[in-house]
Design a protein around this motif. Structure first.
Motif, mmCIF file in Angstrom:
data_model
loop_
_atom_site.group_PDB
_atom_site.id
_atom_site.type_symbol
_atom_site.label_atom_id
_atom_site.label_comp_id
_atom_site.label_asym_id
_atom_site.label_seq_id
_atom_site.Cartn_x
_atom_site.Cartn_y
_atom_site.Cartn_z
ATOM 1 N N TYR A 1 0.891 -1.282 0.096
ATOM 2 C CA TYR A 1 -0.074 -0.038 -0.081
ATOM 3 C C TYR A 1 0.841 1.345 -0.098
ATOM 4 O O TYR A 1 1.366 1.862 0.944
ATOM 5 N N ASN A 2 1.267 1.750 -1.251
ATOM 6 C CA ASN A 2 2.015 2.878 -1.306
ATOM 7 C C ASN A 2 1.253 4.089 -2.083
ATOM 8 O O ASN A 2 0.656 4.025 -3.055
ATOM 9 N N VAL A 3 1.171 4.944 -1.242
ATOM 10 C CA VAL A 3 0.404 6.430 -2.076
ATOM 11 C C VAL A 3 1.075 7.672 -1.758
ATOM 12 O O VAL A 3 2.444 7.834 -1.178
ATOM 13 N N THR A 4 0.567 8.735 -2.176
ATOM 14 C CA THR A 4 0.798 10.256 -2.172
ATOM 15 C C THR A 4 2.195 10.437 -2.434
ATOM 16 O O THR A 4 3.161 10.835 -1.590
ATOM 17 N N PRO A 5 2.691 10.170 -3.588
ATOM 18 C CA PRO A 5 4.109 10.295 -3.953
ATOM 19 C C PRO A 5 4.283 11.902 -4.177
ATOM 20 O O PRO A 5 3.338 12.618 -4.623
ATOM 21 N N ALA A 6 5.673 12.276 -4.083
ATOM 22 C CA ALA A 6 6.095 13.788 -4.127
ATOM 23 C C ALA A 6 7.269 13.705 -4.888
ATOM 24 O O ALA A 6 8.466 13.324 -4.187
ATOM 25 N N TRP A 7 7.494 14.116 -6.028
ATOM 26 C CA TRP A 7 8.726 14.276 -6.728
ATOM 27 C C TRP A 7 9.687 15.368 -6.225
ATOM 28 O O TRP A 7 9.136 16.598 -6.230
ATOM 29 N N SER A 8 10.802 14.966 -6.163
ATOM 30 C CA SER A 8 11.738 15.999 -5.516
ATOM 31 C C SER A 8 12.062 17.186 -6.561
ATOM 32 O O SER A 8 12.247 16.730 -7.796
ATOM 33 N N PRO A 9 12.226 18.588 -5.974
ATOM 34 C CA PRO A 9 12.418 19.416 -6.831
ATOM 35 C C PRO A 9 13.937 19.360 -7.672
ATOM 36 O O PRO A 9 14.174 19.869 -8.879
ATOM 37 N N LYS A 10 14.887 18.395 -7.074
ATOM 38 C CA LYS A 10 16.084 18.206 -7.691
ATOM 39 C C LYS A 10 15.805 17.093 -9.042
ATOM 40 O O LYS A 10 16.855 16.952 -9.570
ATOM 41 N N GLY A 11 14.739 16.407 -8.822
ATOM 42 C CA GLY A 11 14.365 15.560 -9.740
ATOM 43 C C GLY A 11 15.073 14.044 -9.536
ATOM 44 O O GLY A 11 14.755 13.172 -10.444
ATOM 45 N N ASP A 12 15.781 13.953 -8.622
ATOM 46 C CA ASP A 12 16.425 12.630 -8.311
ATOM 47 C C ASP A 12 15.694 11.462 -7.683
ATOM 48 O O ASP A 12 15.865 10.316 -7.724
ATOM 49 N N ARG A 13 14.700 11.994 -6.701
ATOM 50 C CA ARG A 13 13.991 11.314 -5.805
ATOM 51 C C ARG A 13 12.316 11.308 -5.576
ATOM 52 O O ARG A 13 12.120 12.592 -6.087
ATOM 53 N N ILE A 14 11.721 10.405 -5.356
ATOM 54 C CA ILE A 14 10.382 10.601 -4.942
ATOM 55 C C ILE A 14 9.832 10.004 -3.660
ATOM 56 O O ILE A 14 10.302 8.733 -3.228
ATOM 57 N N ALA A 15 9.402 10.689 -2.735
ATOM 58 C CA ALA A 15 8.948 10.607 -1.504
ATOM 59 C C ALA A 15 7.375 10.111 -1.768
ATOM 60 O O ALA A 15 6.671 10.253 -2.688
ATOM 61 N N PHE A 16 7.168 9.143 -0.525
ATOM 62 C CA PHE A 16 5.729 8.565 -0.550
ATOM 63 C C PHE A 16 5.640 7.938 0.679
ATOM 64 O O PHE A 16 6.447 7.930 1.669
#
Length: 431
Positions: free
Chosen positions: A333-348
Motif C-alpha cells: 500500500y504505497n500512496v501520495t508520491p511527491a517528486w523532488s524538485p532536484k528530480g532525483d527522488r520521489i517521496a511517498f
C-alpha cells in the motif's frame, strides 16, 4: 486579507568570489559540520531591545540547526569580541574565534527608530579572516523573524551555492475552526493565518510556480470541486466542478497546466487541465484507480498511484508519450508520491502493520529508503523547493500535526501546536 507585511531587502556586500567557494564547502547534512559561532546581535543606535536580539538569535539558531550543516560553538565560551560591534573584518578579533575553534562567525546589529527596524547581518570566514557576505534589512518592528529567515537562506547560499527555503510559507489543512480549512504559516510554524472560511471540507493545497495562488479541493458546493485561490486578494475561482471527484490538483512547474484526478466518466483518471479548467489531455485510461499526481521538475513526467496490479503502488507516466512504468515494488500500500524538485527522488507514504511511514526512492526504482519511524502515522510528504527538507503530517502524539525533517529523515521537528488536527502540507517557492 493581508497575509504578510513585506519589508525591503538591500544587498550590502557580496565579497565572496567564486574562487573562494572551495575554502569552506558543504554538500549534504552529516558529511561535514562546520564549527559556527553565532553571537547576539547588538544595538547600533539607541537603547538595547532584548526582544529583538533574542528573536533574531532564536530564528537563526533554529534554521541553521535544521539545515544540519553546522556545529554551534557554546556561547558560554565566547570572549570579549562577542560584545563588540563588528560589521567589517577590520573590527573583528579573529584570533579569539580561532581559539574557540570556530570556522564561521555571525555578527550583526539592529536599530529601531519608531516602527522602522534596520538589521545588519554579517557572515565572516574566520579561517581566512574576512567577510564572506553581509545584508542590510529595512522593515517594520514586526519583521524581525522574516529578516532572520532571509539571512539564514543567504548563509546556505553562500556555503552551498543554493539559497535556503526558510523565508517561505507552508500551506496546510487545519480543523482549528471546527472544519477543515486552508491555513498558511511560516516555515517554522509561526504566524498561522486562515485563508478559507468554507465551513466545509477543504483538501490538498498546492502552490503555483510563482507562489501567488493555491489549488485546493473544496466541498463547499456539496461536490469535491477544484478551486484556484489567490493568496493576497483572497479571491477564489472554480477550475473544475465536473460531476464526481476533482481532487489532488497540482500545478506544473513549467508551463500553465494542472494535473488532477477526475471521475467524470465513473473511474478515477488523471487529466491535464489548462488554467481555465479546459481539459487538455487525459493521461491515464485504465480500469483501475489512478490518483495523486506529482510533477517531475521538468514537467515531462508525473508520479501517481494506481492499483492496476492489485495493490496501490507508485507509477510514473510520460506526459508526452503516455508510457507508464511501475516505480515501487515493495509493500502492499504505497500512496501520495511527491517528486523532488532536484528530480532525483520521489517521496511517498507506505502502510505496513496498520501504520503509514515516509519513504523515498530514486526515480529508476532503486535505493528505497525508509525515513520515518516510531508511533503513529506519517503521511502526505512534500518537498521544500530546494529539496533539502520534507514536510509531512504525523499523529504520533494523538492529533495530526505538521512536521519537518531533513531529506534523509533526520532532524524531525513539530511545526504546529498540539490538540488540533493539521494535515496535507505544501511548501511554497520563493516568497
Amino acid at each position: 486579507m493581508r497575509v504578510i507585511r513585506w519589508f525591503l531587502l538591500f544587498v550590502l556586500f557580496l565579497p565572496w568570489s567564486a574562487s573562494a567557494a572551495t575554502e569552506i564547502e558543504i554538500s549534504a547534512p552529516g558529511e561535514q559540520r562546520i564549527p559556527l559561532a553565532l553571537t547576539q546581535f547588538l544595538p547600533k543606535d539607541g537603547a538595547a531591545v532584548d526582544e529583538i536580539a533574542t528573536e533574531i538569535n532564536e530564528v537563526l539558531t533554529a534554521d541553521l540547526d535544521l539545515a544540519g550543516l553546522f556545529r554551534f560553538a557554546d556561547p558560554a565560551s565566547f570572549l570579549s569580541d562577542a560584545e563588540r560591534i563588528g560589521l567589517y573584518s577590520t573590527q573583528v578579533d579573529f584570533a579569539q574565534w580561532r581559539l574557540l575553534g570556530a570556522d564561521l562567525l555571525i555578527k550583526g546589529t539592529y536599530s529601531l527608530q519608531g516602527d522602522q527596524l534596520v538589521v545588519e547581518a554579517r557572515l565572516f570566514d574566520v579561517v581566512n579572516r574576512r567577510l564572506k557576505s553581509g545584508r542590510r534589512y529595512l522593515g517594520g518592528s514586526d519583521d524581525v523573524r522574516r529578516m532572520a529567515h532571509s539571512f539564514a537562506d543567504q548563509i546556505l547560499k553562500d556555503l552551498t551555492g543554493e539559497i535556503g527555503p526558510f523565508n517561505q510559507r507552508i500551506a496546510y489543512i487545519s480543523k482549528k475552526s471546527g472544519n477543515k480549512e486552508l491555513w498558511l504559516m511560516d516555515v517554522d510554524g509561526h504566524a498561522p493565518v486562515r485563508l478559507t472560511d468554507h465551513r466545509s471540507i477543504v483538501l490538498n493545497p498546492d502552490f503555483s510556480p510563482l507562489g501567488k495562488e493555491l489549488l485546493i479541493t473544496s466541498y463547499v458546493a456539496h461536490n469535491p470541486d477544484l478551486y484556484r485561490k489567490e493568496i493576497y486578494t483572497g479571491q477564489e475561482a472554480k477550475m473544475s466542478s465536473r460531476q464526481g471527484l476533482n481532487v489532488a490538483g497540482r500545478f506544473a512547474p513549467i508551463g500553465r497546466e494542472v494535473a488532477v484526478t477526475l471521475t467524470k466518466d465513473g473511474n478515477p483518471e488523471i487529466y491535464l487541465l489548462g488554467y481555465n479548467g479546459a481539459i487538455h489531455k487525459r493521461l491515464t485510461n485504465n480500469w483501475a484507480i489512478d490518483i495523486d499526481p506529482s510533477w517531475s521538475p521538468d514537467s515531462g513526467h508525473l508520479a501517481f498511484v494506481s492499483n492496476r496490479l492489485g495493490n496501490p503502488h507508485v507509477f510514473t507516466v510520460n506526459v508526452y508519450t503516455g508510457e507508464t512504468r511501475r516505480l515501487t515494488t515493495n509493500g502492499k500500500y504505497n500512496v501520495t508520491p511527491a517528486w523532488s524538485p532536484k528530480g532525483d527522488r520521489i517521496a511517498f507514504a507506505r502502510q505496513s502493520g496498520g501504520r503509514f511511514a515516509i519513504y523515498s526512492i530514486k526515480v529508476d526504482g532503486s535505493d528505497e529508503r525508509r525515513l520515518t519511524f516510531g508511533s503513529g502515522n506519517q503521511e502526505h510528504p512534500r518537498w521544500s523547493p530546494d529539496g533539502r527538507f520534507l514536510i509531512y503530517s504525523s499523529d504520533g502524539d494523538g492529533k495530526k500535526a505538521i512536521y519537518v525533517m531533513r531529506s534523509d529523515g533526520t532532524g524531525a521537528r513539530r511545526l504546529t501546536a498540539a490538540g488540533v488536527d493539521n494535515s496535507h502540507p505544501a511548501w511554497s517557492g520563493r516568497w
